[in-house]
Design an enzyme around this catalytic site. Sequence first.
Site, PDB file in Angstrom:
ATOM      1  N   ASP A 112      15.884   2.291  -8.546  1.00 32.82           N
ATOM      2  CA  ASP A 112      14.442   2.471  -8.709  1.00 32.82           C
ATOM      3  C   ASP A 112      13.951   3.540  -7.738  1.00 32.82           C
ATOM      4  O   ASP A 112      14.383   3.597  -6.586  1.00 32.82           O
ATOM      5  CB  ASP A 112      13.729   1.142  -8.455  1.00 32.82           C
ATOM      6  CG  ASP A 112      12.303   1.141  -8.951  1.00 32.82           C
ATOM      7  OD1 ASP A 112      12.010   0.427  -9.927  1.00 32.82           O
ATOM      8  OD2 ASP A 112      11.458   1.853  -8.348  1.00 32.82           O
ATOM      9  N   SER A 164       4.895  -0.906 -16.063  1.00 35.48           N
ATOM     10  CA  SER A 164       4.330   0.450 -16.067  1.00 35.48           C
ATOM     11  C   SER A 164       5.119   1.396 -16.940  1.00 35.48           C
ATOM     12  O   SER A 164       4.589   2.419 -17.372  1.00 35.48           O
ATOM     13  CB  SER A 164       4.243   0.995 -14.634  1.00 35.48           C
ATOM     14  OG  SER A 164       5.527   1.038 -14.040  1.00 35.48           O
ATOM     15  N   HIS A 174      13.259  -3.076 -19.283  1.00 31.16           N
ATOM     16  CA  HIS A 174      14.203  -2.909 -18.178  1.00 31.16           C
ATOM     17  C   HIS A 174      14.234  -4.186 -17.353  1.00 31.16           C
ATOM     18  O   HIS A 174      13.234  -4.896 -17.228  1.00 31.16           O
ATOM     19  CB  HIS A 174      13.841  -1.711 -17.301  1.00 31.16           C
ATOM     20  CG  HIS A 174      12.403  -1.678 -16.865  1.00 31.16           C
ATOM     21  ND1 HIS A 174      11.396  -1.270 -17.708  1.00 31.16           N
ATOM     22  CD2 HIS A 174      11.807  -2.020 -15.699  1.00 31.16           C
ATOM     23  CE1 HIS A 174      10.237  -1.355 -17.072  1.00 31.16           C
ATOM     24  NE2 HIS A 174      10.459  -1.814 -15.850  1.00 31.16           N
TER      25      HIS A 174
END
Length: 113
Positions: A30, A94, A99
């Site tokens: 991330d 978002s 995921h």
Amino acid sequence: MADTLFVKIINREIPADIVYEDDQCLAFRDINPQAPVHVLVVPKTPIAKLSDAVDGDAPMLGHLLLVAGRVASELGYGQNFRLVVNNGADAGQSVFHLHVHVLAGRRLGWPPG
Ligand code: DGP
């Protein structure tokens, strides 16, 4: 579905720190890590969010969970990790390409924010 940000990462149009790949999914770190290990596991055939999944997606969904656990293990946290799927903007989603967040490497509080 139009190309999502994560499709661009899958297609190597946007760089990412990739930690695992197979024919069904890609796992990469991330960009805004919330723990020492923060990896996203994304299906190569995207669906926008978990609530859009249908019965036929069950093998893919199971695969994402298995890969998420393996990634945690490969990174040294096979016995202590958290998986998160944010579904919908009000739940914190978002990027509208399903995921699984893999979080590990620190004590994780509960309940989440
Ligand atoms: P969510 O809020 O559940 O939809 O999670 C989306 C995650 O995607 C968020 O934690 C930040 C991450 N992210 C957004 N843009 C990028 C990017 O360009 N590269 C990487 N590696 N991660 C990104």
